[in-house]
Design an enzyme around this catalytic site. Sequence first.
Site, mmCIF file in Angstrom:
data_model
loop_
_atom_site.group_PDB
_atom_site.id
_atom_site.type_symbol
_atom_site.label_atom_id
_atom_site.label_comp_id
_atom_site.label_asym_id
_atom_site.label_seq_id
_atom_site.Cartn_x
_atom_site.Cartn_y
_atom_site.Cartn_z
ATOM 1 N N ASP A 87 -7.817 -2.535 14.199
ATOM 2 C CA ASP A 87 -9.208 -2.698 13.759
ATOM 3 C C ASP A 87 -9.362 -3.866 12.776
ATOM 4 O O ASP A 87 -10.397 -4.018 12.143
ATOM 5 C CB ASP A 87 -9.743 -1.404 13.133
ATOM 6 C CG ASP A 87 -8.966 -0.980 11.879
ATOM 7 O OD1 ASP A 87 -8.034 -1.712 11.472
ATOM 8 O OD2 ASP A 87 -9.294 0.077 11.313
ATOM 9 N N HIS B 269 -7.562 -4.431 9.999
ATOM 10 C CA HIS B 269 -7.235 -4.226 8.576
ATOM 11 C C HIS B 269 -5.956 -4.980 8.212
ATOM 12 O O HIS B 269 -5.073 -5.181 9.046
ATOM 13 C CB HIS B 269 -7.135 -2.738 8.210
ATOM 14 C CG HIS B 269 -5.957 -2.000 8.776
ATOM 15 N ND1 HIS B 269 -6.082 -0.835 9.506
ATOM 16 C CD2 HIS B 269 -4.626 -2.226 8.718
ATOM 17 C CE1 HIS B 269 -4.893 -0.393 9.854
ATOM 18 N NE2 HIS B 269 -3.984 -1.227 9.392
ATOM 19 N N GLU C 113 -9.742 -1.398 5.279
ATOM 20 C CA GLU C 113 -10.376 -1.055 6.550
ATOM 21 C C GLU C 113 -11.693 -1.814 6.717
ATOM 22 O O GLU C 113 -12.220 -2.375 5.750
ATOM 23 C CB GLU C 113 -10.642 0.459 6.582
ATOM 24 C CG GLU C 113 -9.385 1.322 6.518
ATOM 25 C CD GLU C 113 -8.608 1.376 7.835
ATOM 26 O OE1 GLU C 113 -8.675 0.418 8.627
ATOM 27 O OE2 GLU C 113 -7.917 2.393 8.055
ATOM 28 N N ASP D 298 0.831 -1.210 0.000
ATOM 29 C CA ASP D 298 0.000 0.000 0.000
ATOM 30 C C ASP D 298 0.859 1.250 0.000
ATOM 31 O O ASP D 298 2.084 1.186 0.138
ATOM 32 C CB ASP D 298 -0.963 -0.016 1.205
ATOM 33 C CG ASP D 298 -0.290 -0.521 2.483
ATOM 34 O OD1 ASP D 298 0.941 -0.483 2.556
ATOM 35 O OD2 ASP D 298 -1.008 -0.947 3.401
HETATM 36 C C1 F6R Z 1 1.434 -1.579 6.148
HETATM 37 C C2 F6R Z 1 0.083 -2.086 6.203
HETATM 38 C C3 F6R Z 1 -0.725 -2.076 7.445
HETATM 39 C C4 F6R Z 1 0.072 -2.420 8.697
HETATM 40 C C5 F6R Z 1 -0.832 -2.341 9.923
HETATM 41 C C6 F6R Z 1 -0.068 -2.645 11.200
HETATM 42 O O1 F6R Z 1 1.971 -1.712 4.833
HETATM 43 O O2 F6R Z 1 -0.405 -2.500 5.206
HETATM 44 O O3 F6R Z 1 -1.771 -3.012 7.314
HETATM 45 O O4 F6R Z 1 0.608 -3.712 8.564
HETATM 46 O O5 F6R Z 1 -1.380 -1.068 10.003
HETATM 47 O O6 F6R Z 1 0.889 -1.659 11.407
HETATM 48 P P1 F6R Z 1 2.012 -1.843 12.502
HETATM 49 O O7 F6R Z 1 2.833 -3.002 12.065
HETATM 50 O O8 F6R Z 1 2.817 -0.571 12.467
HETATM 51 O O9 F6R Z 1 1.323 -2.088 13.797
#
Ligand code: F6R
Length: 260
Positions: A135, A137, A142, A66
């Site tokens: 959440d 995702h 989301e 992403d």
């Molecule tokens: C990042 C991504 C997100 C993260 C998620 C967890 O490329 O796609 O889904 O993996 O927000 O983030 P962290 O690892 O910082 O807790």
Amino acid sequence: MEVVIAAPEELAALAAGTIESLLARNPEAVLGIATGSSPLGIYDDLTRRHSEGHVSFARARAFTLDEYVGLASNHPERYRNVIEKEFASRVDFAPDAVQGPDGLAEDLGAECARYEAAIVEAGGVDLQILGIGSDGHVGFNEPGSSLASRTRIKTLTEQTRLDNARFFGSHVDQVPRHCLTQGLATIMSARHVVLIAAGRAKAEAIHHLVEGPVSAMWPATILQHHPHVSVLVDPAAAGRLQLADYFRTTHAAKPEWQGL
Ligand code: F6R
């Protein structure tokens, strides 16, 4: 779905070892890579293995999950720059071997379609590394995301913007509102998914992912339909798993040659 509960360093080594074996079998493997804090231990471990001569990425390719929309090309939190700093520049990927969706493209819809096609043209992702949001995702899919979604533009929830404000000097207003993200169906097309999570803040999402009903309200639950998913969690992130004892016993009894 296999669940491994262990200390974060052990989990990072397990994932890195799996990637090392994949690249030994297929040096041209295609990796799916994530940003955020969860995979950093994996990237550190892979960097060490690379510097010790155990693994090379010279013929491999990688696709990021992403990207924020609208962050300047030199912004340190632009995911393309983050992945370059945390991983790509520390190993031996060929120039242009690591790709991501371009959040500065003039036509964002066309950019999403181009990115989907590039992944298909590369032969699809062999191993996808994932983190998970509090959440539920994955990527930036989301709650409410279509379980059949492909790469597209999404609006981040306030929860995700708050969670990510720590990367923007705690200024939530500086966290972009929009992103481009691989869809849930794109992620489901990867041949092996390795999701890593640590800390109590992830415990509810991990419970839903592993033990909840499949629902767009907890997007990661779509992974219950994937034939090869490894969920790597530390004891805090495993804190709400009803089957934790079963997962611990199963992993302890697993022969090492089996890998993930
Ligand atoms: C990042 C991504 C997100 C993260 C998620 C967890 O490329 O796609 O889904 O993996 O927000 O983030 P962290 O690892 O910082 O807790």
